[in-house]
Design a protein around this motif. Structure first.
Motif, mmCIF file in Angstrom:
data_model
loop_
_atom_site.group_PDB
_atom_site.id
_atom_site.type_symbol
_atom_site.label_atom_id
_atom_site.label_comp_id
_atom_site.label_asym_id
_atom_site.label_seq_id
_atom_site.Cartn_x
_atom_site.Cartn_y
_atom_site.Cartn_z
ATOM 1 N N ARG A 27 36.716 11.503 15.265
ATOM 2 C CA ARG A 27 37.035 12.899 15.263
ATOM 3 C C ARG A 27 35.961 13.941 15.078
ATOM 4 O O ARG A 27 35.239 13.613 14.278
ATOM 5 C CB ARG A 27 38.236 13.185 14.222
ATOM 6 C CG ARG A 27 39.260 12.501 14.272
ATOM 7 C CD ARG A 27 40.261 12.651 13.089
ATOM 8 N NE ARG A 27 41.549 11.768 13.043
ATOM 9 C CZ ARG A 27 42.523 12.032 13.940
ATOM 10 N NH1 ARG A 27 42.737 13.014 14.789
ATOM 11 N NH2 ARG A 27 43.523 11.376 13.743
ATOM 12 N N GLY A 28 35.625 14.549 16.226
ATOM 13 C CA GLY A 28 34.591 15.326 16.338
ATOM 14 C C GLY A 28 34.702 17.046 16.526
ATOM 15 O O GLY A 28 36.155 17.257 17.009
ATOM 16 N N LYS A 29 33.889 17.664 16.255
ATOM 17 C CA LYS A 29 34.101 19.050 16.579
ATOM 18 C C LYS A 29 32.841 19.663 17.036
ATOM 19 O O LYS A 29 31.636 19.582 16.202
ATOM 20 C CB LYS A 29 34.546 19.870 15.391
ATOM 21 C CG LYS A 29 34.921 21.322 15.225
ATOM 22 C CD LYS A 29 35.048 21.821 14.133
ATOM 23 C CE LYS A 29 35.668 23.347 14.167
ATOM 24 N NZ LYS A 29 36.761 23.629 15.137
ATOM 25 N N ILE A 30 32.668 20.582 18.039
ATOM 26 C CA ILE A 30 31.605 21.148 18.393
ATOM 27 C C ILE A 30 31.582 22.734 17.728
ATOM 28 O O ILE A 30 32.454 23.324 17.528
ATOM 29 C CB ILE A 30 31.367 21.633 19.940
ATOM 30 C CG1 ILE A 30 32.710 22.382 20.467
ATOM 31 C CG2 ILE A 30 31.477 20.039 20.307
ATOM 32 C CD1 ILE A 30 32.292 22.674 21.897
ATOM 33 N N ALA A 31 30.197 23.046 17.410
ATOM 34 C CA ALA A 31 30.168 24.422 16.797
ATOM 35 C C ALA A 31 29.117 25.042 17.933
ATOM 36 O O ALA A 31 27.841 24.719 18.002
ATOM 37 C CB ALA A 31 29.501 24.328 15.429
ATOM 38 N N SER A 32 29.303 26.525 18.119
ATOM 39 C CA SER A 32 28.578 27.006 18.805
ATOM 40 C C SER A 32 28.715 28.780 18.794
ATOM 41 O O SER A 32 29.759 28.971 18.288
ATOM 42 C CB SER A 32 28.787 26.799 20.473
ATOM 43 O OG SER A 32 28.005 27.655 21.351
ATOM 44 N N SER A 33 28.061 29.526 19.449
ATOM 45 C CA SER A 33 28.130 30.881 19.206
ATOM 46 C C SER A 33 28.882 31.241 20.200
ATOM 47 O O SER A 33 29.469 32.528 20.433
ATOM 48 C CB SER A 33 26.619 31.609 19.351
ATOM 49 O OG SER A 33 26.061 31.278 20.575
ATOM 50 N N VAL A 34 29.330 30.571 21.281
ATOM 51 C CA VAL A 34 30.212 30.634 22.180
ATOM 52 C C VAL A 34 31.567 30.883 21.952
ATOM 53 O O VAL A 34 32.027 30.184 21.022
ATOM 54 C CB VAL A 34 30.022 29.830 23.461
ATOM 55 C CG1 VAL A 34 31.118 29.883 24.517
ATOM 56 C CG2 VAL A 34 28.587 29.457 24.080
ATOM 57 N N HIS A 35 32.341 31.895 22.105
ATOM 58 C CA HIS A 35 33.569 32.232 21.869
ATOM 59 C C HIS A 35 34.652 31.208 22.535
ATOM 60 O O HIS A 35 35.486 30.690 21.861
ATOM 61 C CB HIS A 35 34.253 33.489 22.076
ATOM 62 C CG HIS A 35 33.271 34.604 21.292
ATOM 63 N ND1 HIS A 35 33.369 34.797 20.095
ATOM 64 C CD2 HIS A 35 32.169 35.640 21.848
ATOM 65 C CE1 HIS A 35 32.656 35.594 19.621
ATOM 66 N NE2 HIS A 35 31.800 36.254 20.794
ATOM 67 N N GLU A 36 34.431 30.775 23.656
ATOM 68 C CA GLU A 36 35.307 29.940 24.549
ATOM 69 C C GLU A 36 35.031 28.543 24.245
ATOM 70 O O GLU A 36 33.821 28.165 24.919
ATOM 71 C CB GLU A 36 35.695 30.273 25.955
ATOM 72 C CG GLU A 36 36.238 29.477 26.855
ATOM 73 C CD GLU A 36 37.758 29.712 26.134
ATOM 74 O OE1 GLU A 36 38.509 28.484 25.835
ATOM 75 O OE2 GLU A 36 38.394 30.601 25.913
ATOM 76 N N LEU A 37 35.257 27.778 23.456
ATOM 77 C CA LEU A 37 35.135 26.334 23.126
ATOM 78 C C LEU A 37 36.023 25.173 23.888
ATOM 79 O O LEU A 37 35.557 23.969 23.552
ATOM 80 C CB LEU A 37 35.035 26.151 21.729
ATOM 81 C CG LEU A 37 33.948 26.978 20.790
ATOM 82 C CD1 LEU A 37 34.103 26.476 19.507
ATOM 83 C CD2 LEU A 37 32.779 26.774 21.333
ATOM 84 N N SER A 38 36.946 25.716 24.584
ATOM 85 C CA SER A 38 37.688 24.657 25.035
ATOM 86 C C SER A 38 37.158 24.067 26.536
ATOM 87 O O SER A 38 36.173 24.871 27.118
ATOM 88 C CB SER A 38 39.237 25.368 25.477
ATOM 89 O OG SER A 38 38.966 26.307 26.386
ATOM 90 N N SER A 39 37.506 22.968 26.870
ATOM 91 C CA SER A 39 37.114 22.474 28.199
ATOM 92 C C SER A 39 35.841 21.806 28.194
ATOM 93 O O SER A 39 35.350 21.613 29.217
ATOM 94 C CB SER A 39 37.614 23.363 29.395
ATOM 95 O OG SER A 39 38.930 23.877 29.356
ATOM 96 N N VAL A 40 35.316 21.654 27.107
ATOM 97 C CA VAL A 40 33.980 21.169 27.030
ATOM 98 C C VAL A 40 34.145 19.542 27.059
ATOM 99 O O VAL A 40 34.784 18.915 26.326
ATOM 100 C CB VAL A 40 33.006 21.377 25.583
ATOM 101 C CG1 VAL A 40 31.814 20.517 25.625
ATOM 102 C CG2 VAL A 40 32.902 22.898 25.501
ATOM 103 N N THR A 41 33.706 18.996 28.214
ATOM 104 C CA THR A 41 33.622 17.569 28.289
ATOM 105 C C THR A 41 32.745 16.596 27.313
ATOM 106 O O THR A 41 31.660 16.864 27.535
ATOM 107 C CB THR A 41 33.322 17.057 29.984
ATOM 108 O OG1 THR A 41 34.076 18.035 30.686
ATOM 109 C CG2 THR A 41 33.754 15.662 30.123
ATOM 110 N N VAL A 42 33.324 15.758 26.884
ATOM 111 C CA VAL A 42 32.432 14.668 25.747
ATOM 112 C C VAL A 42 32.654 13.375 26.581
ATOM 113 O O VAL A 42 33.729 12.741 26.792
ATOM 114 C CB VAL A 42 33.227 14.636 24.412
ATOM 115 C CG1 VAL A 42 32.305 13.910 23.642
ATOM 116 C CG2 VAL A 42 33.232 16.153 23.968
ATOM 117 N N TYR A 43 31.215 13.050 27.029
ATOM 118 C CA TYR A 43 31.271 11.522 27.755
ATOM 119 C C TYR A 43 30.870 10.473 26.866
ATOM 120 O O TYR A 43 29.765 11.030 25.879
ATOM 121 C CB TYR A 43 30.309 11.657 28.720
ATOM 122 C CG TYR A 43 30.731 12.692 29.991
ATOM 123 C CD1 TYR A 43 31.442 12.071 31.066
ATOM 124 C CD2 TYR A 43 30.432 14.100 30.334
ATOM 125 C CE1 TYR A 43 31.984 13.100 32.218
ATOM 126 C CE2 TYR A 43 30.532 14.656 31.067
ATOM 127 C CZ TYR A 43 31.431 14.241 32.326
ATOM 128 O OH TYR A 43 31.918 15.203 33.190
#
Length: 253
Positions: A27-43
């Motif tokens: 189970r993972g989570k990404i953290a970023s200053s970008v407000h829109e965090l959906s649809s980031v592809t994890v390969y």
């Protein structure tokens, strides 16, 4: 004894391999200053599998120690991480990602002075620019013909009646007149300067400003100053200076 040691090393190596080759549901989570965090592809580059994050940046997939995960999206910079045994023990693996910087071509802003509301046909002539005093006067105008409820009163609004009775309208009219006179005085000083009146028109230095106040009441001078016609204004000032000096002599006698 030698064969026993080799057999023990083989068992330990096999156990270590089996442990490292074990699939784990990560189970993972990404953290970023970008407000829109959906649809980031994890390969997962080893298994050639992938998943996408939700609106909170959360994702999950099967991995094993040594796998390489690649994070990719338009809004973030692509990043790769290698999964370690320590990562597999975490309840949530948090990965920080940087926002993607999109370079734009140089933008040039051109000013087209000939394009305005008049040239485009929106207005027949430029809109009048009102001064603060003129805006106050318009707000306190006495007659408003557009209200049908005021027909019995001749079109006069309640505000107009109050302003007329209190004398506020007259006061504002005087304020507009004073403002116009002050602007004309500034134009005289700016276009000619004090030396012009003392040396050219031979007016004593102490009487220069008094002459200005005398001269601005002449409508011909006002028209010339507003038109920036310095030649015409100088001619009118010469004429007024002669009359002003005669008045000064009469007053002294």
């Amino acid at each position: 004894m030698k064969y026993q040691l080799l057999y023990l090393f083989f068992l330990l190596s096999t156990a270590g391999y089996c442990q490292s080759a074990e699939l784990v549901f990560l189970r993972g989570k990404i953290a970023s200053s970008v407000h829109e965090l959906s649809s980031v592809t994890v390969y997962n580059l080893r298994s050639d599998s992938n998943t996408t994050t939700n609106e909170n940046g959360d994702y999950s997939l099967f991995v094993m120690a040594g796998d390489t995960l690649k994070f990719s999206s338009i809004q973030i910079e692509t990043k790769k991480i290698v999964i370690t045994q320590v990562d597999l023990t975490k309840s949530i693996l948090v990965t920080s990602l940087l926002p993607s910087v999109i370079s734009l071509d140089e933008v040039q802003i051109k000013e087209y002075k000939n394009i305005n509301v008049v040239s485009l046909g929106i207005l027949q002539k430029p809109a009048k620019q009102y001064t603060p005093a003129e805006r106050k006067l318009r707000a306190a105008e006495e007659l408003h013909w557009y209200s049908p409820l005021l027909i019995p009163l001749g079109g006069m609004s309640v505000d107009g009646m109050i302003n007329s009775i209190s004398g506020r309208t007259q006061m504002l009219q005087k304020e507009v007149a004073i403002e116009k006179k002050e602007k004309l005085l500034q134009k005289i000083e700016y276009q000619f300067g004090v030396n012009y009146f003392t040396k050219k028109l031979k007016i004593p230095a102490g009487n220069v400003k008094g002459f200005w106040y005398y001269a601005v009441d002449d409508p011909r001078l006002e028209e010339a100053l507003n038109a920036k016609n310095k030649t015409k204004a100088s001619f009118i000032l010469g004429e007024l200076a002669t009359k002003y000096k005669e008045l000064q002599k009469t007053a002294l006698n």
